[in-house]
Design an enzyme around this catalytic site. Sequence first.
Site, mmCIF file in Angstrom:
data_model
loop_
_atom_site.group_PDB
_atom_site.id
_atom_site.type_symbol
_atom_site.label_atom_id
_atom_site.label_comp_id
_atom_site.label_asym_id
_atom_site.label_seq_id
_atom_site.Cartn_x
_atom_site.Cartn_y
_atom_site.Cartn_z
ATOM 1 N N ASN A 159 51.334 70.437 15.116
ATOM 2 C CA ASN A 159 50.803 70.973 13.859
ATOM 3 C C ASN A 159 51.791 70.626 12.741
ATOM 4 O O ASN A 159 52.851 71.246 12.636
ATOM 5 C CB ASN A 159 50.633 72.493 13.981
ATOM 6 C CG ASN A 159 50.167 73.116 12.671
ATOM 7 O OD1 ASN A 159 49.745 72.416 11.750
ATOM 8 N ND2 ASN A 159 50.249 74.430 12.586
ATOM 9 N N LYS A 165 51.416 71.106 9.643
ATOM 10 C CA LYS A 165 51.304 72.055 8.523
ATOM 11 C C LYS A 165 51.307 71.285 7.204
ATOM 12 O O LYS A 165 50.699 70.241 7.097
ATOM 13 C CB LYS A 165 52.432 73.088 8.592
ATOM 14 C CG LYS A 165 52.601 73.725 9.972
ATOM 15 C CD LYS A 165 53.493 74.914 9.925
ATOM 16 C CE LYS A 165 53.756 75.405 11.338
ATOM 17 N NZ LYS A 165 54.377 76.692 11.400
ATOM 18 N N HIS A 215 44.929 80.184 12.707
ATOM 19 C CA HIS A 215 46.400 80.127 12.665
ATOM 20 C C HIS A 215 46.925 81.308 11.848
ATOM 21 O O HIS A 215 46.358 81.669 10.821
ATOM 22 C CB HIS A 215 46.863 78.800 12.061
ATOM 23 C CG HIS A 215 48.333 78.573 12.271
ATOM 24 N ND1 HIS A 215 49.291 79.187 11.512
ATOM 25 C CD2 HIS A 215 48.990 77.815 13.181
ATOM 26 C CE1 HIS A 215 50.485 78.820 11.938
ATOM 27 N NE2 HIS A 215 50.335 77.986 12.955
ATOM 28 N N GLU A 275 49.325 81.657 9.860
ATOM 29 C CA GLU A 275 49.662 81.402 8.448
ATOM 30 C C GLU A 275 48.418 81.474 7.578
ATOM 31 O O GLU A 275 48.482 81.897 6.426
ATOM 32 C CB GLU A 275 50.381 80.048 8.312
ATOM 33 C CG GLU A 275 51.821 80.151 8.808
ATOM 34 C CD GLU A 275 52.445 78.848 9.265
ATOM 35 O OE1 GLU A 275 51.868 77.772 9.002
ATOM 36 O OE2 GLU A 275 53.513 78.911 9.900
ATOM 37 N N GLU A 293 50.211 82.405 19.882
ATOM 38 C CA GLU A 293 51.350 82.141 19.011
ATOM 39 C C GLU A 293 51.848 83.449 18.394
ATOM 40 O O GLU A 293 51.352 83.884 17.343
ATOM 41 C CB GLU A 293 50.941 81.197 17.881
ATOM 42 C CG GLU A 293 50.451 79.847 18.342
ATOM 43 C CD GLU A 293 50.650 78.795 17.256
ATOM 44 O OE1 GLU A 293 51.395 77.851 17.518
ATOM 45 O OE2 GLU A 293 50.088 78.943 16.161
ATOM 46 N N GLY A 316 58.192 79.347 13.720
ATOM 47 C CA GLY A 316 59.125 78.837 12.714
ATOM 48 C C GLY A 316 60.427 79.616 12.622
ATOM 49 O O GLY A 316 61.192 79.442 11.675
ATOM 50 N N SER A 367 58.144 78.246 18.119
ATOM 51 C CA SER A 367 59.507 77.736 18.316
ATOM 52 C C SER A 367 59.682 76.982 19.640
ATOM 53 O O SER A 367 60.736 77.057 20.277
ATOM 54 C CB SER A 367 60.540 78.861 18.193
ATOM 55 O OG SER A 367 60.537 79.361 16.861
#
Length: 248
Positions: free
Chosen positions: A17, A19, A104, A106, A173, A179, A209
């Site tokens: 990904n 991003k 996701h 985010e 996740e 991250g 991670s």
Amino acid sequence: MCPLDSTQGFIMQFMANFKCNHTAHSVQEYFTTLRTLGFSQEFLREHELVFFPSFLSLQAAKDFAPFGEIGVQNAYPAFNGAFTGEIGAQALESMQVHTILIGHSERRSLLGESQECVAEKFAFFARLGFFIVYCVGEPLSVRQQGEKAVQDYLQAQFAGIDLEATRVSVAYEPIWAIGTGRSAIVQEIAQTHAFLRTLTQSPLLYGGSVNAGNAREILLTPNVNGVLVGSASLDAKSFHTITQSVLL
Ligand code: PEP
């Protein structure tokens, strides 16, 4: 048939990904490096590679990725229409893109996507037969309450989601691991994936991670059928090393 247990030598899914990173030019360089590093025919036969570039480097990825599937990190649940700033299914289909990341964290947290909105996207792209990588994960405050709280939280993220409607992989996740450089530990992944396995026979990915140092033990965890990698996928060599850790 989908793999059920990573330890039994079934296929693994390695997903990158990107991003909001990379440009059309750097994506071209990325795939040139990956091509040089190479994958054996056997690896490509047995495992699956999926890349999620940004929209502006989608064409470069389609043109230069020598292997693997190219997907999008998001799209609007409409074929086309008056949805300023959005990308619809017509544009994706014109580029032969049929893979999408949905849910996701985010997008749920930073872009305010509710479960209802996520479920609408899921249903729309499932109807079109897209391969959906569906993301779920809990915040740290929930993890700190223990596994039962995590399971309740994740269960709610399947509201309105028909996992049988199309080809799906589920990516677990934990938000606190994304991250942060702090992956979930193997016991946490094993426990949560065992719970997810009670909900679906679809491949289960872990994300948060993942890097070249921890990929192998994560891939060997029961009910882990692959990894979704953010930061450590941005560098072609690092992502390549992650993919090869399954062979060690
Ligand atoms: C992600 O955003 O999907 C992700 C797993 O990121 P990272 O690998 O950087 O934690």
